[in-house]
Motif scaffolding. Structure first.
Motif, PDB file in Angstrom:
ATOM      1  N   LYS A 176     -13.377   4.899  -0.721  1.00 27.40           N
ATOM      2  CA  LYS A 176     -12.734   4.709  -2.201  1.00 27.40           C
ATOM      3  C   LYS A 176     -11.720   4.359  -0.588  1.00 27.40           C
ATOM      4  CE  LYS A 176     -13.773   8.543  -4.704  1.00 27.40           C
ATOM      5  NZ  LYS A 176     -13.486   9.711  -5.693  1.00 27.40           N
ATOM      6  N   VAL A 177     -10.683   3.267  -1.155  1.00 26.19           N
ATOM      7  CA  VAL A 177      -9.938   2.665  -0.329  1.00 26.19           C
ATOM      8  C   VAL A 177      -8.405   3.467  -0.442  1.00 26.19           C
ATOM      9  CG1 VAL A 177      -8.000   0.931  -0.352  1.00 26.19           C
ATOM     10  CG2 VAL A 177     -10.218  -0.068  -1.046  1.00 26.19           C
ATOM     11  N   VAL A 178      -7.618   4.459   0.214  1.00 23.29           N
ATOM     12  CA  VAL A 178      -6.716   5.484   0.516  1.00 23.29           C
ATOM     13  C   VAL A 178      -5.564   5.158   0.900  1.00 23.29           C
ATOM     14  CG1 VAL A 178      -8.831   7.333   0.917  1.00 23.29           C
ATOM     15  CG2 VAL A 178      -7.431   6.072   2.623  1.00 23.29           C
ATOM     16  N   ASP A 179      -5.765   3.748   1.161  1.00 22.75           N
ATOM     17  CA  ASP A 179      -4.120   3.588   1.434  1.00 22.75           C
ATOM     18  C   ASP A 179      -4.533   1.238   1.358  1.00 22.75           C
ATOM     19  OD1 ASP A 179      -1.677   2.456   1.785  1.00 22.75           O
ATOM     20  OD2 ASP A 179      -1.633   3.169   4.154  1.00 22.75           O
ATOM     21  N   SER A 180      -3.522   1.019   0.988  1.00 23.26           N
ATOM     22  CA  SER A 180      -3.956  -0.720   1.569  1.00 23.26           C
ATOM     23  C   SER A 180      -1.634  -1.555   1.462  1.00 23.26           C
ATOM     24  CB  SER A 180      -4.296  -1.596  -0.008  1.00 23.26           C
ATOM     25  OG  SER A 180      -4.485  -2.779   0.275  1.00 23.26           O
ATOM     26  N   PHE A 181      -2.164  -1.915   2.308  1.00 18.44           N
ATOM     27  CA  PHE A 181      -0.429  -2.235   3.069  1.00 18.44           C
ATOM     28  C   PHE A 181      -0.829  -3.808   3.568  1.00 18.44           C
ATOM     29  CE2 PHE A 181      -2.147   0.389   6.188  1.00 18.44           C
ATOM     30  CZ  PHE A 181      -1.848  -0.330   7.223  1.00 18.44           C
ATOM     31  N   VAL A 182       0.379  -4.713   4.336  1.00 19.08           N
ATOM     32  CA  VAL A 182      -0.050  -5.773   5.771  1.00 19.08           C
ATOM     33  C   VAL A 182       0.609  -4.764   6.457  1.00 19.08           C
ATOM     34  CG1 VAL A 182       1.798  -7.549   5.608  1.00 19.08           C
ATOM     35  CG2 VAL A 182       0.950  -6.975   3.025  1.00 19.08           C
ATOM     36  N   GLY A 183       0.056  -4.490   7.428  1.00 14.18           N
ATOM     37  CA  GLY A 183       0.382  -4.794   8.354  1.00 14.18           C
ATOM     38  C   GLY A 183       0.925  -5.508   9.766  1.00 14.18           C
ATOM     39  N   VAL A 184       2.658  -5.197  10.064  1.00 19.38           N
ATOM     40  CA  VAL A 184       3.227  -6.101  10.930  1.00 19.38           C
ATOM     41  C   VAL A 184       3.339  -5.713  12.446  1.00 19.38           C
ATOM     42  CG1 VAL A 184       4.153  -7.348   8.950  1.00 19.38           C
ATOM     43  CG2 VAL A 184       5.513  -5.065   9.850  1.00 19.38           C
ATOM     44  N   ALA A 185       3.749  -5.930  13.278  1.00 15.83           N
ATOM     45  CA  ALA A 185       3.896  -5.485  15.293  1.00 15.83           C
ATOM     46  C   ALA A 185       5.216  -4.575  14.838  1.00 15.83           C
ATOM     47  CB  ALA A 185       4.885  -6.872  15.163  1.00 15.83           C
ATOM     48  N   GLY A 186       4.948  -3.209  15.448  1.00 16.22           N
ATOM     49  CA  GLY A 186       5.905  -2.031  15.975  1.00 16.22           C
ATOM     50  C   GLY A 186       5.651  -1.799  14.131  1.00 16.22           C
ATOM     51  N   MET A 187       5.239  -1.610  13.593  1.00 17.87           N
ATOM     52  CA  MET A 187       4.818  -1.079  12.283  1.00 17.87           C
ATOM     53  C   MET A 187       4.401   0.669  12.253  1.00 17.87           C
ATOM     54  SD  MET A 187       2.534  -0.966   8.707  1.00 17.87           S
ATOM     55  CE  MET A 187       3.787  -1.823   7.844  1.00 17.87           C
ATOM     56  N   VAL A 188       4.680   1.557  11.787  1.00 18.42           N
ATOM     57  CA  VAL A 188       3.730   2.912  12.240  1.00 18.42           C
ATOM     58  C   VAL A 188       3.780   3.353  10.543  1.00 18.42           C
ATOM     59  CG1 VAL A 188       3.857   5.505  13.001  1.00 18.42           C
ATOM     60  CG2 VAL A 188       5.245   3.829  14.726  1.00 18.42           C
ATOM     61  N   ARG A 189       2.075   3.632  10.773  1.00 21.36           N
ATOM     62  CA  ARG A 189       1.934   4.200   9.220  1.00 21.36           C
ATOM     63  C   ARG A 189       1.411   5.282   9.310  1.00 21.36           C
ATOM     64  NH1 ARG A 189       2.794   1.583   3.776  1.00 21.36           N
ATOM     65  NH2 ARG A 189       0.759   1.624   2.900  1.00 21.36           N
ATOM     66  N   LYS A 190       1.771   5.904   8.460  1.00 23.56           N
ATOM     67  CA  LYS A 190       0.802   7.553   8.137  1.00 23.56           C
ATOM     68  C   LYS A 190       0.336   7.220   6.725  1.00 23.56           C
ATOM     69  CE  LYS A 190       4.774  10.115  10.535  1.00 23.56           C
ATOM     70  NZ  LYS A 190       5.178  11.210  10.873  1.00 23.56           N
ATOM     71  N   VAL A 191      -1.265   7.571   6.853  1.00 23.31           N
ATOM     72  CA  VAL A 191      -2.066   7.803   5.574  1.00 23.31           C
ATOM     73  C   VAL A 191      -1.879   8.988   4.785  1.00 23.31           C
ATOM     74  CG1 VAL A 191      -3.848   6.392   4.425  1.00 23.31           C
ATOM     75  CG2 VAL A 191      -2.736   5.215   6.419  1.00 23.31           C
ATOM     76  N   GLY A 192      -2.083   8.956   4.386  1.00 20.75           N
ATOM     77  CA  GLY A 192      -2.084  10.193   3.337  1.00 20.75           C
ATOM     78  C   GLY A 192      -3.848  10.662   3.315  1.00 20.75           C
ATOM     79  N   ILE A 193      -4.382  10.935   3.282  1.00 19.24           N
ATOM     80  CA  ILE A 193      -5.749  11.295   2.622  1.00 19.24           C
ATOM     81  C   ILE A 193      -6.312  12.487   1.892  1.00 19.24           C
ATOM     82  CG2 ILE A 193      -8.995  11.073   2.901  1.00 19.24           C
ATOM     83  CD1 ILE A 193      -7.443   9.010   5.438  1.00 19.24           C
TER      84      ILE A 193
END
Length: 271
Positions: A254-271
């Motif tokens: 299952k796709v639990v997150d979908s986004f556009v990543g860019v340099a320097g990004m910090v992404r916290k993903v809830g599962i």
């Protein structure tokens, strides 16, 4: 492999700074004429040759026709709609699994090396079969690794030879059961990061990964308990040449997150 080589040159041309557009045009023209080499044979196998020469009792150590499953991407990241008319991704993966099954676990007459076994384990992990991955991995360690954990060629010999291939492959194989992000044929295709794709029961109680590297200059950290991941964080490098990239995070199909990543990004993903 040749198709992927040509594709890699085309894909990286802009970032490389190369200005030889005549070469690029020639490469694209020749790539368009290349045979992708992906065919399903009469007993459901992925054919190793253009003509059907595969045998169900062939236990040869090589998995040349499965390079695109692991460590490369032409099978692992095959488009869902199918890059080859009449061949879907599910059909291709099923054929790869059939070939892997009949090529055996590295117990054939030429089964002297550890690399053939860890490669098989990695392929089973890529197919999402955690128990088969773990079974072949244990067999590799038991059969081809010495007490000092050196990988040995022809371990039954009175004077076995140290062969580093399986030692270098082992960390990647283990990681492939915990985290996958195979390359894609185009930057326009989303980078799919799969969390715990083939976690065996023996490892499911608890564990963690910190700063694992995946394509696109991304560091991945997470932990798991009872087979369930938590505290997932993706950190994108600050690179001048970095392109924004669509990213999909997958767990349990299952796709639990979908986004556009860019340099320097910090992404916290809830599962």
């Amino acid at each position: 492999m040749i198709w992927e080589l040509f594709n890699g040159v085309e894909k990286g041309f802009e970032l490389s700074g190369d200005t030889d557009v005549a070469f690029l045009s020639e490469l694209r023209a020749k790539k368009a004429r290349l045979d992708r080499g992906l065919r399903v044979g009469s007993w459901g196998q992925l054919m190793e040759w253009k003509v059907e020469k595969d045998r169900q009792n062939d236990l040869h150590r090589h998995l040349s026709h499965l390079v695109g499953l692991y460590p490369s991407y032409s099978i692992a990241s095959y488009p869902e709609g199918g890059a080859i008319p009449g061949l879907t991704k599910s059909e291709l993966l099923k054929a790869a699994a059939q070939s892997l099954k009949y090529r055996g676990d590295g117990k054939g007459p030429d089964a002297d090396a550890g690399w053939e076994k860890v490669w098989r384990a990695a392929c089973w992990a890529q197919l999402g079969d955690g128990e088969k991955f773990y079974s072949v991995l244990k067999y590799a360690v038991k059969t081809n690794f010495g007490h000092n954990l050196f990988s040995l060629y022809d371990p039954q010999s009175s004077n076995p030879i140290f062969q580093i291939d399986a030692n270098l492959g082992l960390p990647g194989v283990m990681m492939n059961a915990l985290l996958q992000a195979p390359d894609t044929s185009s930057y326009d295709s989303p980078l799919v990061i799969t969390i715990l794709p083939a976690l065996p029961k023996a490892w499911s109680a608890s564990g963690s990964i910190k700063g694992a590297r995946v394509r696109g200059g991304i560091g991945v950290s997470f932990a798991w308990r009872d087979g369930c991941p938590y505290d997932l964080v993706l950190r994108f490098d600050r690179m001048r040449a970095y392109k924004s990239r669509e990213v999909r995070v997958v767990h349990n199909d299952k796709v639990v997150d979908s986004f556009v990543g860019v340099a320097g990004m910090v992404r916290k993903v809830g599962i």
